[in-house]
Design a protein around this motif. Structure first.
Motif, short mmCIF file in Angstrom:
data_model
loop_
_atom_site.label_atom_id
_atom_site.label_comp_id
_atom_site.label_asym_id
_atom_site.label_seq_id
_atom_site.Cartn_x
_atom_site.Cartn_y
_atom_site.Cartn_z
N ALA C 216 -18.22 5.96 -5.65
CA ALA C 216 -16.85 5.60 -6.00
C ALA C 216 -15.85 6.48 -5.26
CB ALA C 216 -16.65 5.72 -7.51
N THR C 217 -16.16 7.76 -5.10
CA THR C 217 -15.24 8.66 -4.41
C THR C 217 -14.93 8.12 -3.02
OG1 THR C 217 -16.37 10.45 -5.52
CG2 THR C 217 -14.88 11.04 -3.73
N LEU C 218 -16.00 7.80 -2.31
CA LEU C 218 -15.83 7.31 -0.94
C LEU C 218 -15.04 6.01 -0.95
CD1 LEU C 218 -16.55 7.70 2.02
CD2 LEU C 218 -18.57 6.31 1.61
N THR C 219 -15.37 5.12 -1.86
CA THR C 219 -14.69 3.83 -1.89
C THR C 219 -13.21 4.02 -2.16
OG1 THR C 219 -16.68 2.79 -2.71
CG2 THR C 219 -14.62 1.59 -3.01
N TRP C 220 -12.90 4.84 -3.16
CA TRP C 220 -11.49 5.02 -3.50
C TRP C 220 -10.74 5.74 -2.38
CZ3 TRP C 220 -9.13 2.06 -6.53
CH2 TRP C 220 -9.79 1.50 -7.64
N ALA C 221 -11.40 6.72 -1.76
CA ALA C 221 -10.75 7.40 -0.64
C ALA C 221 -10.47 6.41 0.47
CB ALA C 221 -11.63 8.55 -0.15
N ALA C 222 -11.46 5.57 0.76
CA ALA C 222 -11.29 4.62 1.85
C ALA C 222 -10.18 3.63 1.51
CB ALA C 222 -12.61 3.88 2.09
N ILE C 223 -10.13 3.19 0.25
CA ILE C 223 -9.09 2.24 -0.12
C ILE C 223 -7.72 2.92 -0.07
CG2 ILE C 223 -8.18 0.93 -2.08
CD1 ILE C 223 -11.04 0.00 -2.56
N GLY C 224 -7.68 4.20 -0.45
CA GLY C 224 -6.42 4.93 -0.33
C GLY C 224 -5.96 5.00 1.11
N ILE C 225 -6.89 5.34 1.99
CA ILE C 225 -6.53 5.39 3.42
C ILE C 225 -6.06 4.01 3.86
CG2 ILE C 225 -7.51 5.62 5.73
CD1 ILE C 225 -9.27 7.82 4.63
N PHE C 226 -6.77 2.99 3.40
CA PHE C 226 -6.40 1.64 3.81
C PHE C 226 -5.02 1.25 3.28
CE2 PHE C 226 -6.71 -3.06 3.26
CZ PHE C 226 -6.61 -3.35 4.60
N SER C 227 -4.67 1.76 2.10
CA SER C 227 -3.33 1.43 1.60
C SER C 227 -2.26 2.03 2.50
CB SER C 227 -3.17 1.89 0.15
OG SER C 227 -2.81 3.24 0.11
N GLY C 228 -2.53 3.25 3.03
CA GLY C 228 -1.62 3.80 4.03
C GLY C 228 -1.53 2.89 5.24
N ALA C 229 -2.70 2.43 5.68
CA ALA C 229 -2.73 1.53 6.84
C ALA C 229 -2.02 0.23 6.53
CB ALA C 229 -4.19 1.26 7.22
N MET C 230 -2.14 -0.26 5.29
CA MET C 230 -1.45 -1.49 4.92
C MET C 230 0.05 -1.34 5.03
SD MET C 230 -3.67 -2.58 1.66
CE MET C 230 -2.43 -3.56 0.84
N GLY C 231 0.55 -0.18 4.58
CA GLY C 231 1.98 0.05 4.68
C GLY C 231 2.42 0.08 6.13
N LYS C 232 1.72 0.87 6.93
CA LYS C 232 2.13 1.05 8.33
C LYS C 232 1.94 -0.23 9.11
CE LYS C 232 3.43 5.14 9.75
NZ LYS C 232 4.44 5.63 8.84
N SER C 233 0.82 -0.90 8.89
CA SER C 233 0.50 -2.09 9.67
C SER C 233 1.02 -3.35 9.01
CB SER C 233 -1.00 -2.19 9.87
OG SER C 233 -1.42 -1.23 10.80
N ALA C 234 1.87 -3.22 8.03
CA ALA C 234 2.55 -4.36 7.43
C ALA C 234 1.57 -5.42 6.95
CB ALA C 234 3.56 -4.96 8.40
N GLN C 235 0.53 -5.00 6.25
CA GLN C 235 -0.42 -5.96 5.70
C GLN C 235 0.07 -6.44 4.34
OE1 GLN C 235 -3.53 -6.86 7.56
NE2 GLN C 235 -1.88 -6.13 8.87
N PHE C 236 -0.29 -7.68 4.02
CA PHE C 236 0.05 -8.23 2.72
C PHE C 236 -0.48 -7.29 1.64
CE2 PHE C 236 -1.23 -10.70 -0.98
CZ PHE C 236 -0.06 -11.35 -1.29
N PRO C 237 0.24 -6.92 0.61
CA PRO C 237 1.59 -7.36 0.26
C PRO C 237 2.70 -6.38 0.66
CG PRO C 237 0.58 -6.32 -1.61
CD PRO C 237 -0.37 -6.13 -0.46
N LEU C 238 2.39 -5.47 1.56
CA LEU C 238 3.42 -4.51 1.98
C LEU C 238 4.03 -4.88 3.33
CD1 LEU C 238 1.74 -1.11 0.99
CD2 LEU C 238 3.37 -2.47 -0.29
N HIS C 239 3.98 -6.20 3.65
CA HIS C 239 4.43 -6.62 4.98
C HIS C 239 5.93 -6.82 5.04
CE1 HIS C 239 4.31 -10.17 2.52
NE2 HIS C 239 5.25 -10.65 3.30
N VAL C 240 6.62 -6.77 3.90
CA VAL C 240 8.00 -7.28 3.86
C VAL C 240 8.97 -6.49 4.72
CG1 VAL C 240 7.82 -8.40 1.64
CG2 VAL C 240 8.35 -5.98 1.75
#
Lengths: 103, 162, 626
Positions: C216-240
């Protein structure tokens, strides 16, 4: 019953309390000054009595009394000078009317 | 026995004189009562075999302070207004009585370590040796005149006519 | 050698410092010296990047070891400043320096005469330096610093024309929305540090591969990193934020919001890919978000009338492709699309800027007929459009095909979404082409001055260079070299061999259909756009209003939940609770003082009386209690 230390101390306390009452309850500043002198004398009595009954050979209490007298003399001189100055400025020495320091 | 009688008489006179100081309406009479009180205290000193101190008491208090006070009464001419009490008379009385009771109780119930030796007599020479001798109170003796000098100067400055 | 690597990053920093300290205060804004300084610095960086690429290509395992500099020691914790010089970094360096250099040259023409000319170049230099620092970083902390710095530069450059309220608001929106993702990134960094005690990416990879860091640690860390990437790379739902970010100068959109910074999210996932690779859930999340974003953004791109907004949604969609490639295939596939996309999308934005330069508007309904007037712009724009639509043998074809194949192999549902997106991509790009360059000129915008004309050579030249790259950059992986370079297996069928496969044909046919439909509607007018719009009225409205997500965020989440609920509660707590405590504390002395003041009668004897009472009390206490 022979006279002991307690007698002198009680006498001292009585005089002190009388002086205290006078100092707190009188309007006339000179009477207040007199009451303070009575209180100082009461303390002197206690000093000398302690000296006499507890360390009869040493006289330290009497020495203290001498210094108290010196201070009392100075206090009387300055106190009276202050009273006279106030009287000159305000035409009264009523302590209750000397209240410039209030809020 | 004579000492006891002397004590009682002096104590009663002293207390009576002190009471008159605070109770008499006439300021001048109060001042005279004060002198009587001082004299009684001087007598008390003699019963405590403090002969030098008794003399000093008469000289300083009766001779100097009392005269000074009478002089003050005359200069302020407050004699006519008498010696009225202020509004704090009752509380002051209560406090004074409470103080008397508390301290008297404390003093009577304290186990004093009474020494059995006879008191030193006469005291003048011994006091002089203690005041000015080695290991004595020479510093305090030096400071006392400075205090007196300051007091005199202060008094003069205060009362000087501008 | 290490210093030469560092110089890649330091040259733009020097440029930034020189421009902001010496040029901007002392040189008139008409002078072009700031642009020359930036371009010179970037030519240096580009040369060094190419050299670095050759070094990495020659090095064993494609990694050049670089000494770290110890920066900070706190107890057991040592934080280094270091750099990773591997294939991923080398490719990103090339992308950043090439696109940045082209954009800077282009800006010499586009930003000519702007009062903020020096400021523009100062921030562009700072952005390029931050972006290079980001790709060079070898630990998460350093990366986060540069991550925020590119975010800052993005904010500054979106709001470059800050006197326009829309630009200022767009800048704020971009900053705040990406901040939500960055929160996850920061949390992930802390989780990783808490569990492993290191920020170093290489060490984290080792731990993930060894299985120490798992579950779970790895998964949550990876998802956290991905949420940063979502913001920067304008992925749904942070694309606005990305469509609004088009308020910035167009070269800024080309560099930051098309080629490099928005790709930083993809890069981040690629950089920390071993963490994702060991967590199926995280990898699936990446793929699903990517696939959904790709089709979702493309659908909105279908109906926009602002050329830059179409490109913005196209960018989001393509970034979704990259995420899908990463999640379904691996580093090489995602990064290969990033590599190709950088060139053709930058080119598209520069083309849009060129069109805007000529017509004074971004609204395609006011353009038209520019094919003859602006032949160079038209040609390069067409090449880029064909490339993004995935037409053989242009760059976009090769990378998109890889993504489609890998998604077919792992997530068939996502494959279908991606296929529909191929069709949509071709349609909206050629809709832009036909509306902008085809037909008759429709008058331009209110700021149009005289007749439209071709842009000056200083703007055309970078577009031509990028057009060449948009054609050839895909050839790198024709035989699978790029995949090998990245350390991934990749499908390789050869230049013509790929045409023997069925999948590329499907995507080619879909793209062709998209182009044909666009031609039918916007050029030949066989079909009426209005009638189709009315026919699919609910869908059209849904796309045009961007799924009401802006309204959802602004009115519901920000307006009701945050402002109306949470912040109002906080405000109430602040005004009543916190202020109440402070005011209450302050009023205690005030009220108390007002009460106690009465005791200060000036009557000395009263004071004496109170003193006497105190004395009695003290004696009582000492004697009877003590």
């Amino acid at each position: 019953m022979s006279i002991g230390l307690e007698h002198y101390l009680i006498l001292s306390v009585i005089l002190f309390s009388i002086g205290l009452y006078g100092a707190l309850s009188k309007r006339n500043a000179i009477i207040i000054l007199m009451s303070i002198e009575i209180m100082l004398n009461a303390v002197n009595i206690a000093m000398v009595a302690f000296s006499r009954y507890i360390v009869p050979e040493l006289l330290t209490g009497q020495l203290f009394a001498i210094f108290i007298m010196v201070v009392a003399a100075a206090e009387a001189a300055v106190g009276l000078a202050i009273i006279i100055t106030i009287y000159r400025n305000r035409e009264t020495i009523d302590a209750t009317e000397i209240n410039l320091m209030k809020w | 026995m004579g000492l006891e009688i002397a004590f009682w008489i002096l104590a009663i006179v002293g207390i009576g004189a002190a009471l008159s100081v605070v109770l008499l309406r006439n300021v001048f009479r109060a001042a005279l009562s004060l002198i009587l009180c001082f004299l009684a205290v001087a007598g008390i000193f003699i019963t405590l075999s403090a002969d030098f101190l008794a003399a000093v008491q008469v000289l300083v208090y009766v001779g100097a302070i009392a005269i000074l006070i009478i002089l003050g009464i005359m200069l302020t001419r407050e004699v006519q207004r008498g010696s009225p009490a202020n509004r704090l008379r009752i509380p002051a009385f209560i406090v004074a009585v409470a103080f008397l009771g508390v301290v008297a109780y404390a003093m009577v119930n304290t186990p004093w370590q009474i020494a059995s030796e006879a008191p030193l007599e006469p005291t003048t020479q011994a006091l002089g040796a203690m005041l000015f001798g080695d290991g004595g109170f020479i510093l305090a003796v030096e400071i006392a005149p400075i205090l007196l000098l300051v007091a005199i100067l202060g008094a003069i400055v205060l009362v000087r006519e501008k | 050698m290490d210093f030469a690597f560092w110089l890649i990053f330091l040259l733009p920093i020097f440029s930034f410092i020189i421009i902001s300290v010496f040029i901007r205060p002392f040189v008139r804004p008409e002078s072009k010296v700031a642009g020359y300084i930036t371009i010179t610095a970037l030519i240096g960086s580009l040369a060094l990047s190419i050299w670095a690429l050759t070094e990495v290509l020659a090095a064993p395992h494609h990694v050049v070891p670089v000494e770290s500099i110890r920066w900070l020691v706190v107890g057991d914790l040592t934080i280094n400043i270091g750099m990773t010089m591997d294939s991923l970094t080398a490719v990103m360096l090339i992308v950043v320096t090439v696109v940045s250099l082209m954009v800077q040259i282009y800006s010499q023409g586009y930003m000519k005469g702007d009062p903020g000319y020096h400021r523009y170049y100062a921030w562009m230099s700072l952005f390029t330096a931050s972006m290079l620092g980001l790709v060079l970083a070898n630990n998460l902390l350093q990366m986060f610093v540069f991550w925020e710095m590119v975010g800052l530069c993005s904010y500054l450059l979106i709001g470059f024309w800050f006197h326009r309220p829309t630009a200022a608001n767009a800048a704020k929106k971009a900053f705040i929305v990406t901040r939500i993702g960055d929160f996850g990134f920061l949390a992930a960094i802390l989780v990783l540090f808490f569990n492993t005690g290191t920020f170093d990416i290489g060490e984290l990879h080792g731990l993930a591969v060894a299985g120490t860091l798992a579950g779970a640690t790895l998964t949550w860390a990876a998802i956290g990193i991905f949420s940063g990437a979502m913001g920067k790379s304008a992925q749904f739902p942070l694309h606005v934020w990305l469509p609004d970010a088009m308020e910035g100068p167009t070269p800024v959109s080309a560099l930051i919001h098309a080629a490099t910074m928005v790709a930083a999210g993809v890069f981040l996932v690629a950089r920390t890919f071993p963490l994702f690779a060991h967590s199926t859930e995280a990898l699936t999340t990446v793929a699903v978000i990517g696939g959904v974003t790709a089709i979702f953004a493309a659908s909105m791109g279908l109906v926009m009338t602002d050329i830059k907004r179409v490109l913005a949604y196209s960018t989001i969609s393509q970034l979704g492709y990259m995420m899908l490639g990463l999640g379904a295939g691996g580093v090489a596939i995602g990064i290969f699309h990033l590599f190709n996309h950088a060139f053709f999308k930058a080119l598209l934005f520069l083309g849009a800027g060129s069109v805007n330069h000529a017509t004074g508007t971004f609204d395609m309904r006011q353009m038209g007929g520019l094919r003859k007037i602006m032949p160079w712009t038209y040609a390069t724009f067409l090449i880029a459009s064909l490339s993004i639509a995935g037409i053989w043998p242009l760059a976009g074809f090769w990378s998109k095909d890889e993504i489609l194949i890998s998604s077919w192999e792992s997530q068939p549902i996502l494959f279908y979404l991606a296929m529909i997106t191929v069709f949509m991509t071709a349609f909206y790009m050629f809709r832009v082409i036909f509306m902008t360059f085809g037909g008759e000129y429709r008058g331009g915008g209110p700021e149009a001055h005289g007749h439209p004309h071709e842009s000056p050579p200083v703007m055309v030249m970078p577009m031509v260079v990028l057009a060449v790259l948009a054609v050839v950059s895909g050839l790198w992986n024709v035989t699978g070299q790029f995949g090998a370079f990245m350390g991934n297996e990749a499908h390789s069928f050869g230049f013509f061999g790929i045409l023997t496969q069925p999948l590329p044909w499907i995507s080619l046919i879909l793209a062709g259909l998209g182009i044909l439909l666009a031609y039918a509607i916007y050029s030949a007018k066989w079909l009426s756009a209005e009638r189709i719009g009315r026919m699919f009225s609910p869908l059209y409205t849904l796309f045009f209003r961007k799924y009401w997500l802006d309204e959802l965020y602004e009115n519901v989440i920000v307006g009701k939940v945050l402002l109306g609920g949470f912040f109002a509660g906080l405000q109430l707590f602040d005004s009543k609770g916190v202020d109440g405590v402070v005011n209450g504390l302050a009023s205690v002395p005030a009220v108390g003082g007002r009460a106690i003041r009465r005791a200060q009668t000036g009557q000395l004897q009263l004071y004496g009386l109170v003193m006497g009472i105190g004395l009695v009390v003290i004696i009582l206490c000492v004697y009877f209690l003590g």
